[in-house]
Enzyme design. Structure first.
Site, PDB file in Angstrom:
ATOM      1  CD  GLU A  56      -1.696  -2.420   1.351  1.00 32.68           C
ATOM      2  OE1 GLU A  56      -2.474  -3.330   1.007  1.00 32.68           O
ATOM      3  OE2 GLU A  56      -0.596  -2.634   1.904  1.00 32.68           O
ATOM      4  CG  HIS A 126     -11.407  -7.939   5.349  1.00 31.45           C
ATOM      5  ND1 HIS A 126     -10.699  -8.833   6.123  1.00 31.45           N
ATOM      6  CD2 HIS A 126     -10.794  -7.893   4.141  1.00 31.45           C
ATOM      7  CE1 HIS A 126      -9.698  -9.329   5.393  1.00 31.45           C
ATOM      8  NE2 HIS A 126      -9.739  -8.771   4.196  1.00 31.45           N
TER       9      HIS A 126
END
Length: 326
Positions: A56, A126
């Protein structure tokens, strides 16, 4: 279109309109985990829609570099929970690039997309709503839509904006419902909240998924209690629409702010301080925040995975939870 299709349509419009626009991230070449980029690589080629390594920090850093050259960079972080390795790149590089160079250079054509929020079974990696971490950082814009129509118009505005933008997409809404969304491009202005229901007793402010929750709450309050609720969708988290919220937050009414964050990590202090400063009678204004529990993970030894899913329900305001009021 449903919400993920409206995102695809916005990305398609951007690639067609801007020959410098590129889309990149983990798995975007085959359509992405939620299928938001499906078909775009076949249509525009592997040089404009391509996968990146699982990094990321590298994705955002690469996007900054592309944007600095003048191209339009549309990066995807596969889940908002994994945006934190890129935090330094976002707040120390992207947000400050224009200022450190005296506006000689900037990365304003960078947009970072990311699925966001609870679904009900995503557990700790998540399910997170990290917008509050970025709400304290000048130099970027943070946007969260509530519907397919809103998603496309706001995403196109982010992509065309001259500042780095983070666009969080409520993943629980990706396939929840469909509405009429034009195929042609259109824009919804950033930093403009929308009053979606007029009211006189209580002002309800939310963004993303929680907008639908407070609309139901407003209907219940009217039906069962005779309370008239004003409902405001903030839409842009930073810089947020102070004028609309303060104008509609009557100094003798209650302000209720439901969020998907925990009780210490949300945007409530910013909202509270600004609204109290702007309204005419500070002591008469009352504020209440509906929040998740302040706990990183369930600490149990048995049935660990089941416990994680149970924990997530504490972050979703519904009839089966005991939300925290502050």
């Amino acid at each position: 279109m449903n919400l993920f299709q409206s995102v695809t349509s916005a990305l398609d419009n951007s690639l067609a309109k801007d020959p410098t626009a590129v889309i990149f991230g983990e798995d975007v070449a085959f359509g992405g985990v939620f299928r938001c980029t499906v078909g775009l690589r076949d249509k525009y080629g592997k040089d404009r829609v391509f996968n990146t390594p699982l990094c990321e920090q590298g994705i955002v850093g690469f996007g900054i570099g592309i944007a600095v050259t003048g191209a339009t960079a549309i990066a995807e972080i596969q889940f908002a929970d994994y945006i934190f390795p890129a935090f330094d790149q976002i707040v120390n590089e992207a947000a400050k690039y224009r200022y450190r160079s005296g506006d000689l250079f900037n990365c304003g054509s960078l947009t970072i997309r990311s699925p966001w929020g609870c679904v009900g079974h995503g557990a700790l990696y998540h399910s997170q709503s990290p917008e509050a971490f970025f709400a304290h950082c000048p130099g970027i814009k943070v946007v969260i839509p509530r519907s397919p129509f809103q998603a496309k118009g706001l995403l196109l505005s982010c992509i065309e904006d001259k500042n780095p933008c983070i666009f969080f997409e409520p993943k629980i809404l990706y396939r929840a419902a469909a509405e009429q969304v034009p195929i042609e491009p259109y824009n919804i202005p950033l930093s403009q909240a929308e009053v979606i229901q007029e009211g006189s007793d209580v002002t309800l402010v939310a963004w993303g998924t929680q907008v639908h929750v407070i609309r139901e709450v407003a209907s219940m309050a009217k039906e069962k209690l005779g309370v008239s609720c004003e409902v405001i969708d903030l839409r842009t988290i930073i810089p947020w629409d102070v004028d609309t919220v303060c104008k509609n937050a009557d100094p003798f009414s209650l302000g209720l702010y439901p969020t998907g964050k925990d009780e210490k990590g949300d945007k409530r202090s910013l909202l509270n301080e600004k609204v109290m400063h702007q309204t005419s009678d500070l002591l008469a204004s009352l504020f209440c925040f509906v929040l998740g529990c302040f706990h990183p993970v369930v600490t149990v030894k048995a049935s660990f995975l089941i416990a994680l899913d149970l924990l997530e329900t504490f972050f979703i305001a519904d009839d089966g939870t005991s939300p925290v009021f502050f």
